[in-house]
Design a protein around this motif. Structure first.
Motif, PDB file in Angstrom:
ATOM      1  N   ARG A 257      96.048 -17.835  72.747  1.00  0.00           N
ATOM      2  CA  ARG A 257      95.414 -17.913  74.152  1.00  0.00           C
ATOM      3  C   ARG A 257      95.264 -19.359  74.589  1.00  0.00           C
ATOM      4  O   ARG A 257      95.474 -19.387  75.610  1.00  0.00           O
ATOM      5  CB  ARG A 257      93.811 -17.699  73.664  1.00  0.00           C
ATOM      6  CG  ARG A 257      93.445 -16.110  73.694  1.00  0.00           C
ATOM      7  CD  ARG A 257      91.733 -16.089  73.838  1.00  0.00           C
ATOM      8  NE  ARG A 257      91.161 -16.495  72.552  1.00  0.00           N
ATOM      9  CZ  ARG A 257      91.101 -15.772  71.460  1.00  0.00           C
ATOM     10  NH1 ARG A 257      91.914 -14.639  71.218  1.00  0.00           N
ATOM     11  NH2 ARG A 257      90.403 -16.360  70.375  1.00  0.00           N
TER      12      ARG A 257
ATOM     13  N   SER B 122      88.863 -18.016  76.184  1.00  0.00           N
ATOM     14  CA  SER B 122      87.748 -17.648  75.302  1.00  0.00           C
ATOM     15  C   SER B 122      87.656 -16.005  74.932  1.00  0.00           C
ATOM     16  O   SER B 122      87.365 -15.556  73.958  1.00  0.00           O
ATOM     17  CB  SER B 122      86.324 -18.012  75.814  1.00  0.00           C
ATOM     18  OG  SER B 122      85.797 -17.484  76.976  1.00  0.00           O
TER      19      SER B 122
ATOM     20  N   ALA C  24      89.010 -12.593  74.169  1.00  0.00           N
ATOM     21  CA  ALA C  24      89.948 -12.264  73.067  1.00  0.00           C
ATOM     22  C   ALA C  24      90.806 -10.982  73.758  1.00  0.00           C
ATOM     23  O   ALA C  24      90.298  -9.994  73.737  1.00  0.00           O
ATOM     24  CB  ALA C  24      89.496 -11.850  71.885  1.00  0.00           C
TER      25      ALA C  24
ATOM     26  N   GLY D  76      98.460  -5.844  69.286  1.00  0.00           N
ATOM     27  CA  GLY D  76      97.813  -7.302  69.558  1.00  0.00           C
ATOM     28  C   GLY D  76      98.745  -8.355  69.559  1.00  0.00           C
ATOM     29  O   GLY D  76      98.715  -9.443  70.505  1.00  0.00           O
TER      30      GLY D  76
ATOM     31  N   SER E 235      96.161 -13.409  62.326  1.00  0.00           N
ATOM     32  CA  SER E 235      94.910 -14.081  62.106  1.00  0.00           C
ATOM     33  C   SER E 235      94.175 -14.525  63.371  1.00  0.00           C
ATOM     34  O   SER E 235      94.826 -14.382  64.346  1.00  0.00           O
ATOM     35  CB  SER E 235      94.889 -15.135  61.173  1.00  0.00           C
ATOM     36  OG  SER E 235      95.292 -16.108  61.811  1.00  0.00           O
ATOM     37  N   GLU E 236      92.822 -14.447  63.290  1.00  0.00           N
ATOM     38  CA  GLU E 236      92.096 -15.191  64.305  1.00  0.00           C
ATOM     39  C   GLU E 236      92.629 -16.436  64.812  1.00  0.00           C
ATOM     40  O   GLU E 236      92.582 -16.370  66.148  1.00  0.00           O
ATOM     41  CB  GLU E 236      90.580 -15.060  64.004  1.00  0.00           C
ATOM     42  CG  GLU E 236      89.895 -13.961  64.101  1.00  0.00           C
ATOM     43  CD  GLU E 236      89.720 -13.182  65.373  1.00  0.00           C
ATOM     44  OE1 GLU E 236      89.614 -13.916  66.322  1.00  0.00           O
ATOM     45  OE2 GLU E 236      89.837 -11.880  65.434  1.00  0.00           O
ATOM     46  N   ALA E 237      93.179 -17.259  63.930  1.00  0.00           N
ATOM     47  CA  ALA E 237      93.485 -18.371  64.146  1.00  0.00           C
ATOM     48  C   ALA E 237      94.888 -18.386  64.998  1.00  0.00           C
ATOM     49  O   ALA E 237      94.985 -19.284  66.092  1.00  0.00           O
ATOM     50  CB  ALA E 237      93.875 -19.301  62.905  1.00  0.00           C
ATOM     51  N   ASP E 238      95.758 -17.258  64.742  1.00  0.00           N
ATOM     52  CA  ASP E 238      96.911 -17.187  65.466  1.00  0.00           C
ATOM     53  C   ASP E 238      96.595 -16.683  66.712  1.00  0.00           C
ATOM     54  O   ASP E 238      97.351 -17.286  67.751  1.00  0.00           O
ATOM     55  CB  ASP E 238      97.678 -15.884  64.755  1.00  0.00           C
ATOM     56  CG  ASP E 238      98.227 -16.351  63.362  1.00  0.00           C
ATOM     57  OD1 ASP E 238      98.669 -17.459  63.206  1.00  0.00           O
ATOM     58  OD2 ASP E 238      98.420 -15.413  62.606  1.00  0.00           O
ATOM     59  N   PHE E 239      95.942 -15.688  67.121  1.00  0.00           N
ATOM     60  CA  PHE E 239      95.286 -15.259  68.417  1.00  0.00           C
ATOM     61  C   PHE E 239      94.774 -16.446  69.124  1.00  0.00           C
ATOM     62  O   PHE E 239      95.026 -16.614  70.411  1.00  0.00           O
ATOM     63  CB  PHE E 239      94.202 -14.057  68.382  1.00  0.00           C
ATOM     64  CG  PHE E 239      94.844 -12.714  67.919  1.00  0.00           C
ATOM     65  CD1 PHE E 239      96.095 -12.470  68.537  1.00  0.00           C
ATOM     66  CD2 PHE E 239      94.560 -12.092  66.962  1.00  0.00           C
ATOM     67  CE1 PHE E 239      96.561 -11.140  68.239  1.00  0.00           C
ATOM     68  CE2 PHE E 239      95.073 -10.759  66.674  1.00  0.00           C
ATOM     69  CZ  PHE E 239      96.230 -10.463  67.240  1.00  0.00           C
ATOM     70  N   SER E 240      93.857 -17.151  68.767  1.00  0.00           N
ATOM     71  CA  SER E 240      93.435 -18.280  69.449  1.00  0.00           C
ATOM     72  C   SER E 240      94.371 -19.296  69.738  1.00  0.00           C
ATOM     73  O   SER E 240      94.266 -19.789  70.857  1.00  0.00           O
ATOM     74  CB  SER E 240      92.455 -19.099  68.487  1.00  0.00           C
ATOM     75  OG  SER E 240      91.861 -20.466  69.066  1.00  0.00           O
TER      76      SER E 240
ATOM     77  N   GLU F 203      93.521  -9.623  72.969  1.00  0.00           N
ATOM     78  CA  GLU F 203      94.037  -8.731  72.060  1.00  0.00           C
ATOM     79  C   GLU F 203      93.138  -7.459  71.818  1.00  0.00           C
ATOM     80  O   GLU F 203      93.522  -6.272  71.407  1.00  0.00           O
ATOM     81  CB  GLU F 203      94.397  -9.477  70.552  1.00  0.00           C
ATOM     82  CG  GLU F 203      93.181  -9.937  69.793  1.00  0.00           C
ATOM     83  CD  GLU F 203      92.836 -11.392  70.217  1.00  0.00           C
ATOM     84  OE1 GLU F 203      91.899 -11.904  69.440  1.00  0.00           O
ATOM     85  OE2 GLU F 203      93.178 -11.736  71.471  1.00  0.00           O
ATOM     86  N   ARG F 204      91.911  -7.700  71.932  1.00  0.00           N
ATOM     87  CA  ARG F 204      90.856  -6.633  71.804  1.00  0.00           C
ATOM     88  C   ARG F 204      91.140  -5.645  72.984  1.00  0.00           C
ATOM     89  O   ARG F 204      90.673  -4.174  72.491  1.00  0.00           O
ATOM     90  CB  ARG F 204      89.588  -6.892  71.930  1.00  0.00           C
ATOM     91  CG  ARG F 204      89.035  -8.121  70.533  1.00  0.00           C
ATOM     92  CD  ARG F 204      87.522  -8.556  71.289  1.00  0.00           C
ATOM     93  NE  ARG F 204      86.644  -7.548  71.430  1.00  0.00           N
ATOM     94  CZ  ARG F 204      85.805  -7.485  72.467  1.00  0.00           C
ATOM     95  NH1 ARG F 204      85.547  -8.548  73.562  1.00  0.00           N
ATOM     96  NH2 ARG F 204      85.179  -6.374  72.884  1.00  0.00           N
TER      97      ARG F 204
END
Length: 209
Positions: A10, A34, A36, A46, A2-7, A38-39
Motif C-alpha cells: 500500500r 489505509s 486494505a 491478494g 502477511s499484513e506487513a507485506d500488504f502494508s 487486497e480485501r
C-alpha cells in the motif's frame, strides 16, 4: 502474504503509482494508504491487488487500477458528510474509500455474484437506472467506464452535484467529471486512463427512416 507485506505494498502504491501521477490530495492519499485493497479482490488474488492494472473480479468485471481510482477521487473532491452514490460498486473498494473519507455512501451493483463477494452493504438494481430512492446525491461515482451517462443518473444529482467516471470511446477509456448546474449538465475529459467497463450503458439505437 502477511499484513506487513500488504502494508508495504500500500505504501509503495501511494508513493510510486499515485504521487507520481497527479494524485496529491492528502485525503485521497490517506484513504488509499489505509484501506486494505487486497480485501476486495478475493483471497487468491491478494498478491496482484496493488498492480497498476485492472484486477478481474469475475462476471466480466474488474477492479480499476489504483491510478484510475485515485485520479477520479482527486477530481471529485469528496467532502465529509456528502451523500454519494457509487454505480457499479463491485466488491466495494471505492465505497470503502469514500466512507473512509467521511461520506455517506450508497453502493449500487446489479451482479448477485459480486454482491455476494462485496465487503460493504450494497443495494441491487440495474446500474444505468441509478438508485433514485436515495437521491439527490452530492456526488455520483461511476466505478468504471460507460458508453454514455443516462439522464436517469444525471437527474439524481443535487443542484451543484458532481459526477465522475470514465467514457469508453471506441475502446479508449477517458476519465471525466461533470457538474449539474441550473438544470444543465456537461462532461469534461481530463485524462486517458485504463479502467474496467460497466455493463448496461449502451446508448439507445438512433432512429432511422
Amino acid at each position: 502474504m502477511s499484513e506487513a507485506d500488504f502494508s508495504s505494498l500500500r505504501g509503495a502504491m501511494v508513493s510510486n503509482q499515485l504521487r507520481t501521477n497527479k494524485v496529491t490530495d492528502p485525503a485521497v492519499l490517506a484513504a488509499m494508504g489505509s484501506v486494505a485493497r487486497e480485501r476486495f479482490v478475493g483471497g487468491s488474488q491478494g498478491g496482484v491487488a496493488y498492480r497498476d492494472t485492472i484486477v478481474p473480479l469475475g462476471e466480466g468485471r474488474g477492479l480499476n487500477p489504483p491510478i484510475a481510482t485515485g485520479r477520479l477521487l482527486s477530481r471529485a473532491q469528496p467532502r465529509a458528510g456528502e451523500k454519494v452514490l457509487v454505480v457499479g460498486s463491485g466488491t466495494g473498494y471505492a465505497v470503502a474509500l469514500l466512507a473512509e473519507m467521511g461520506c455517506v455512501v450508497t453502493a449500487l451493483e446489479q451482479s448477485p455474484a459480486l454482491i455476494a463477494q462485496a465487503q460493504v452493504a450494497t443495494v441491487e438494481g440495474p446500474l444505468a437506472a441509478g438508485w433514485p430512492a436515495g437521491a439527490p446525491y452530492d456526488l455520483i461515482f461511476l466505478d468504471g467506464a460507460v458508453e454514455h451517462v443516462p439522464d436517469a443518473i444525471v437527474d439524481q444529482l443535487a443542484e451543484g452535484g458532481r459526477l465522475v467516471g470514465a467514457i469508453d470511446e471506441r475502446g479508449v477509456t477517458r476519465l471525466v467529471i461533470g457538474r449539474r448546474v441550473a438544470g444543465g449538465f456537461g462532461l469534461d475529459f481530463f485524462a486517458d486512463v485504463e479502467t474496467a467497463t460497466l455493463p448496461g450503458f449502451a446508448p439507445a439505437p438512433a432512429f432511422t427512416f
